[in-house]
Design a protein around this motif. Structure first.
Motif, PDB file in Angstrom:
ATOM      1  N   SER A 127       0.810  -1.222   0.000  1.00 37.75           N
ATOM      2  CA  SER A 127       0.000   0.000   0.000  1.00 37.75           C
ATOM      3  C   SER A 127       0.841   1.269   0.000  1.00 37.75           C
ATOM      4  CB  SER A 127      -0.932   0.013   1.218  1.00 37.75           C
ATOM      5  OG  SER A 127      -1.891  -1.013   1.116  1.00 37.75           O
ATOM      6  N   THR A 128       2.123   1.154   0.318  1.00 39.70           N
ATOM      7  CA  THR A 128       2.965   2.357   0.301  1.00 39.70           C
ATOM      8  C   THR A 128       3.331   2.761  -1.126  1.00 39.70           C
ATOM      9  OG1 THR A 128       5.051   1.127   0.486  1.00 39.70           O
ATOM     10  CG2 THR A 128       3.931   1.731   2.544  1.00 39.70           C
ATOM     11  N   THR A 129       3.233   1.817  -2.057  1.00 41.33           N
ATOM     12  CA  THR A 129       3.537   2.115  -3.465  1.00 41.33           C
ATOM     13  C   THR A 129       2.362   1.796  -4.393  1.00 41.33           C
ATOM     14  OG1 THR A 129       4.477  -0.110  -3.765  1.00 41.33           O
ATOM     15  CG2 THR A 129       5.999   1.661  -3.120  1.00 41.33           C
ATOM     16  N   ASP A 130       1.307   1.171  -3.835  1.00 44.31           N
ATOM     17  CA  ASP A 130       0.157   0.718  -4.631  1.00 44.31           C
ATOM     18  C   ASP A 130       0.593  -0.147  -5.808  1.00 44.31           C
ATOM     19  OD1 ASP A 130      -1.659   1.835  -2.960  1.00 44.31           O
ATOM     20  OD2 ASP A 130      -2.399   3.357  -4.353  1.00 44.31           O
ATOM     21  N   THR A 131       1.343  -1.183  -5.480  1.00 42.99           N
ATOM     22  CA  THR A 131       1.815  -2.102  -6.519  1.00 42.99           C
ATOM     23  C   THR A 131       1.694  -3.546  -6.044  1.00 42.99           C
ATOM     24  OG1 THR A 131       4.102  -1.964  -5.705  1.00 42.99           O
ATOM     25  CG2 THR A 131       3.473  -0.481  -7.497  1.00 42.99           C
ATOM     26  N   TRP A 132       1.519  -4.423  -7.018  1.00 40.13           N
ATOM     27  CA  TRP A 132       1.616  -5.862  -6.799  1.00 40.13           C
ATOM     28  C   TRP A 132       3.009  -6.317  -7.218  1.00 40.13           C
ATOM     29  CZ3 TRP A 132      -1.644  -8.917  -4.243  1.00 40.13           C
ATOM     30  CH2 TRP A 132      -2.988  -8.546  -4.116  1.00 40.13           C
ATOM     31  N   THR A 133       3.619  -7.172  -6.409  1.00 39.19           N
ATOM     32  CA  THR A 133       4.892  -7.797  -6.755  1.00 39.19           C
ATOM     33  C   THR A 133       4.677  -9.307  -6.808  1.00 39.19           C
ATOM     34  OG1 THR A 133       6.174  -6.044  -5.702  1.00 39.19           O
ATOM     35  CG2 THR A 133       7.306  -8.128  -6.108  1.00 39.19           C
ATOM     36  N   PHE A 134       5.154  -9.927  -7.889  1.00 33.22           N
ATOM     37  CA  PHE A 134       4.891 -11.342  -8.123  1.00 33.22           C
ATOM     38  C   PHE A 134       6.184 -12.154  -8.056  1.00 33.22           C
ATOM     39  CE2 PHE A 134       1.895  -8.705 -10.396  1.00 33.22           C
ATOM     40  CZ  PHE A 134       0.679  -9.200  -9.951  1.00 33.22           C
ATOM     41  N   ASP A 135       6.118 -13.210  -7.273  1.00 29.39           N
ATOM     42  CA  ASP A 135       7.215 -14.175  -7.198  1.00 29.39           C
ATOM     43  C   ASP A 135       6.919 -15.272  -8.208  1.00 29.39           C
ATOM     44  OD1 ASP A 135       9.332 -15.784  -6.445  1.00 29.39           O
ATOM     45  OD2 ASP A 135       8.309 -16.609  -4.698  1.00 29.39           O
ATOM     46  N   VAL A 136       7.764 -15.376  -9.224  1.00 24.87           N
ATOM     47  CA  VAL A 136       7.471 -16.240 -10.366  1.00 24.87           C
ATOM     48  C   VAL A 136       8.576 -17.277 -10.544  1.00 24.87           C
ATOM     49  CG1 VAL A 136       7.049 -16.303 -12.852  1.00 24.87           C
ATOM     50  CG2 VAL A 136       6.234 -14.357 -11.497  1.00 24.87           C
ATOM     51  N   GLU A 137       8.154 -18.521 -10.711  1.00 31.66           N
ATOM     52  CA  GLU A 137       9.084 -19.617 -10.997  1.00 31.66           C
ATOM     53  C   GLU A 137       9.111 -19.828 -12.503  1.00 31.66           C
ATOM     54  OE1 GLU A 137       9.611 -23.348  -8.323  1.00 31.66           O
ATOM     55  OE2 GLU A 137       8.200 -23.895  -9.911  1.00 31.66           O
ATOM     56  N   VAL A 138      10.307 -19.857 -13.071  1.00 31.93           N
ATOM     57  CA  VAL A 138      10.475 -19.956 -14.524  1.00 31.93           C
ATOM     58  C   VAL A 138      11.088 -21.300 -14.873  1.00 31.93           C
ATOM     59  CG1 VAL A 138      11.454 -18.885 -16.583  1.00 31.93           C
ATOM     60  CG2 VAL A 138      10.877 -17.467 -14.604  1.00 31.93           C
ATOM     61  N   GLY A 139      10.435 -22.041 -15.782  1.00 37.62           N
ATOM     62  CA  GLY A 139      10.992 -23.308 -16.242  1.00 37.62           C
ATOM     63  C   GLY A 139      10.806 -24.434 -15.251  1.00 37.62           C
ATOM     64  N   GLU A 140      11.472 -25.556 -15.565  1.00 41.52           N
ATOM     65  CA  GLU A 140      11.390 -26.743 -14.727  1.00 41.52           C
ATOM     66  C   GLU A 140      12.762 -27.394 -14.626  1.00 41.52           C
ATOM     67  OE1 GLU A 140       8.475 -29.299 -16.420  1.00 41.52           O
ATOM     68  OE2 GLU A 140       6.765 -28.032 -15.871  1.00 41.52           O
ATOM     69  N   GLY A 141      12.887 -28.338 -13.705  1.00 42.04           N
ATOM     70  CA  GLY A 141      14.115 -29.118 -13.578  1.00 42.04           C
ATOM     71  C   GLY A 141      15.314 -28.301 -13.137  1.00 42.04           C
ATOM     72  N   GLU A 142      16.485 -28.692 -13.621  1.00 39.54           N
ATOM     73  CA  GLU A 142      17.732 -28.057 -13.192  1.00 39.54           C
ATOM     74  C   GLU A 142      17.829 -26.606 -13.641  1.00 39.54           C
ATOM     75  OE1 GLU A 142      21.015 -30.394 -14.462  1.00 39.54           O
ATOM     76  OE2 GLU A 142      20.471 -32.155 -13.258  1.00 39.54           O
ATOM     77  N   GLY A 143      17.186 -26.264 -14.735  1.00 39.04           N
ATOM     78  CA  GLY A 143      17.254 -24.895 -15.234  1.00 39.04           C
ATOM     79  C   GLY A 143      16.243 -23.952 -14.602  1.00 39.04           C
ATOM     80  N   LYS A 144      15.516 -24.425 -13.627  1.00 42.51           N
ATOM     81  CA  LYS A 144      14.478 -23.609 -12.993  1.00 42.51           C
ATOM     82  C   LYS A 144      15.084 -22.433 -12.252  1.00 42.51           C
ATOM     83  CE  LYS A 144      12.221 -25.668  -9.732  1.00 42.51           C
ATOM     84  NZ  LYS A 144      11.279 -26.600  -9.088  1.00 42.51           N
ATOM     85  N   ARG A 145      14.455 -21.260 -12.366  1.00 45.17           N
ATOM     86  CA  ARG A 145      14.941 -20.067 -11.689  1.00 45.17           C
ATOM     87  C   ARG A 145      13.765 -19.211 -11.239  1.00 45.17           C
ATOM     88  NH1 ARG A 145      14.717 -15.878 -15.509  1.00 45.17           N
ATOM     89  NH2 ARG A 145      14.346 -16.593 -17.651  1.00 45.17           N
TER      90      ARG A 145
END
Length: 501
Positions: A127-145
């Protein structure tokens, strides 16, 4: 530096700044593509991004790949109002629906705004910036980040069920079965069922679309149900649709056909709700017209509940009934005692032999794609919140959720939601607001379930979805035309709190 570089490029050794989007849409299925189109229609310069967990467009219609997968409502009202459905059959195959969604996204420049293989784990509002921040998992397996995204507004176009974990009851002796057990939600691409004896456990839309298709190549298919469902044969050959397509421009013809089907469905639902005995009689006559005179209809096609207490199952051109008549399909209504090495033993004592058992036993409800929601560090549990106008959450800023009807095509409400979100975003931008949310006020209100279905997947997970109120815009209705009237007459600012950071 491009927007993609700003997210992904770390070659400088410094953490890149995450761009602030106007809107992030989660999901690139029917609802997500619809929302993207409507956003740009109302806000031509809006900066939006779609985060899609899968590697392709389509959502449900990319996930389900079992033989015979198709729509369980007419395709004309399931398709978009702004993009005519190109084919003729009223019930469409799943692959055709996915291609149509992909075609629409390509045609309107939406595909370039999609980032695939992005699983949104968490969404945090500040609420101090009126923004949503998203934690996103990219890919699968060993290359996941992991990746971070930010936006002013978020739309969850994630559907209502768990993509990873379908519902499968525990069957005694399942480990003893020597054949193959498969759930339609995770259908193996290499499963060879030609010449095999197959049991399909279930009585819903998945079972009635799967069984006739399997019967074309299997030695025999048994549809095993614990209790009957309402099943209605719908003719695929169209007369009005081809005529209208000849005499009207494509979009006008599509609108007319769409109106006809949505009106027809609404009338049938209203009639059968008001006169359930008449509804039962008409549905039974439809079944009887497609089966032998001596067939035990009341054993296999006479549900204990009234029409539309659960979703109706449609079958094209009586394909299920034809298979029963020809002997390639058998209906069995009984309870399962246990699995054994060669099949299933029933409570009645009968044994069903099988090489393959398909557990078309239903879905698991999962709201918001399982994303963890937090507002200023406090967890938001959707089932503790009322829904406003069927798509906004009580006291949760700048968040919308797309969900369909229980008695009509999904897209009827999804498109209404997309237009409402586009109007809200436009209103906020024009007035310089950075946050908006619906507020109930001090007067208490009773709660009721979001969906009026007595289906197993709804009753198994009462806390998976938000709750409906009992009055005004807080009451979730399953009546498209009443909602459409409210949508046109309602004001964006009704019961809303607006502000600036």
């Amino acid at each position: 530096m491009t927007e993609i570089d700003a997210i992904d490029d770390t070659r400088s050794g410094e953490k890149p700044e995450t761009p602030l989007r106007d809107v992030i849409i989660i999901g690139a299925g029917l609802s997500g593509i619809d929302c993207a189109y409507r956003l740009r229609e109302e806000n031509p310069d809006v900066d939006y991004l779609i985060l899609e967990r899968r590697e392709r467009i389509g959502g449900t219609w990319d996930l389900f790949r079992y033989p015979g997968v198709r729509s369980d409502s007419d395709i004309y009202s399931l398709s978009y109002p702004f993009e005519p459905w190109p084919k003729v059959a009223a019930l469409a195959e799943g692959a055709d629906i996915r291609d149509y969604i992909e075609h629409t996204a390509d045609k309107y420049g939406i595909t370039d705004h999609i980032r695939f293989s992005r699983h949104v784990l968490g969404a945090d509002w500040d609420s101090t910036t009126d923004t949503w921040t998203f934690d996103v998992e990219v890919g699968e397996g060993e290359g996941k980040r992991r990746e971070t995204h930010r936006s002013r507004f978020v739309v969850f176009a994630t559907g209502y069920y768990d993509y990873d974990n379908p519902y499968t009851p525990r069957f005694a002796g399942a480990e003893d079965f020597s054949g193959t057990i498969v759930h339609p939600q995770h259908w193996p691409e290499d499963l060879d069922y030609r010449g095999k004896r197959i049991i399909v456990i279930g009585s819903g839309a998945t079972a009635v679309s799967l069984v006739p298709n399997l019967a074309e190549q299997a030695a025999h298919v048994t549809m095993l149900q614990r209790s009957p469902s309402y099943i209605f044969s719908s003719k695929q050959k169209q007369y009005l649709a081809p005529f209208l397509k000849k005499v009207l421009p494509p979009k006008a013809a599509h609108q007319a056909i769409r109106f006809r089907y949505s009106t027809q469905t609404a009338a049938i639902v209203h009639l059968t709700h008001k006169f359930p005995k008449l509804g039962r009689k008409l549905l039974r006559l439809n079944v009887a017209a497609n089966l032998p005179d001596d067939y035990p209809i009341d054993v296999h096609f006479n549900p204990t509940y009234n029409p539309w207490d659960q979703r109706m199952c449609l079958v094209p051109d009586a394909d299920l009934f034809n298979g029963i008549t020809e002997g390639s399909i058998e209906m069995v209504t009984d309870h399962i005692d246990r699995f054994d090495e060669t099949g299933i033993r029933l409570a009645s004592g009968r044994h069903l032999d099988a090489d393959i058992i398909v557990t078309a036993t239903g879905l698991q409800l999962l709201g918001f794609g399982g994303t963890r929601l937090r507002v200023d560090g406090d967890e938001v549990k959707p089932h503790d919140r009322f829904v406003f106008k069927s798509h906004l959450l009580e006291d949760v800023p700048n968040l919308a959720w797309s969900v369909g009807y229980t008695n009509a095509s999904w897209t009827l409400r999804a498109d209404m939601t997309a237009r409402a979100v586009a109007n809200l975003v436009r209103y906020m931008r024009e007035n310089g607001y950075t946050h908006a949310y619906p507020h109930l006020g001090p007067e208490p209100m009773p709660a009721q379930p979001l969906w009026d279905l007595k289906a197993g997947y709804v009753e198994r997970s009462p806390d998976a979805l938000p709750k409906s109120g009992t009055r005004g815009h807080w009451k979730v209705r399953h009546n498209y035309y009443r909602d459409a009237i409210d949508h046109h007459l309602g004001k964006v600012e009704d019961s809303m709190v607006f502000g600036r950071v």
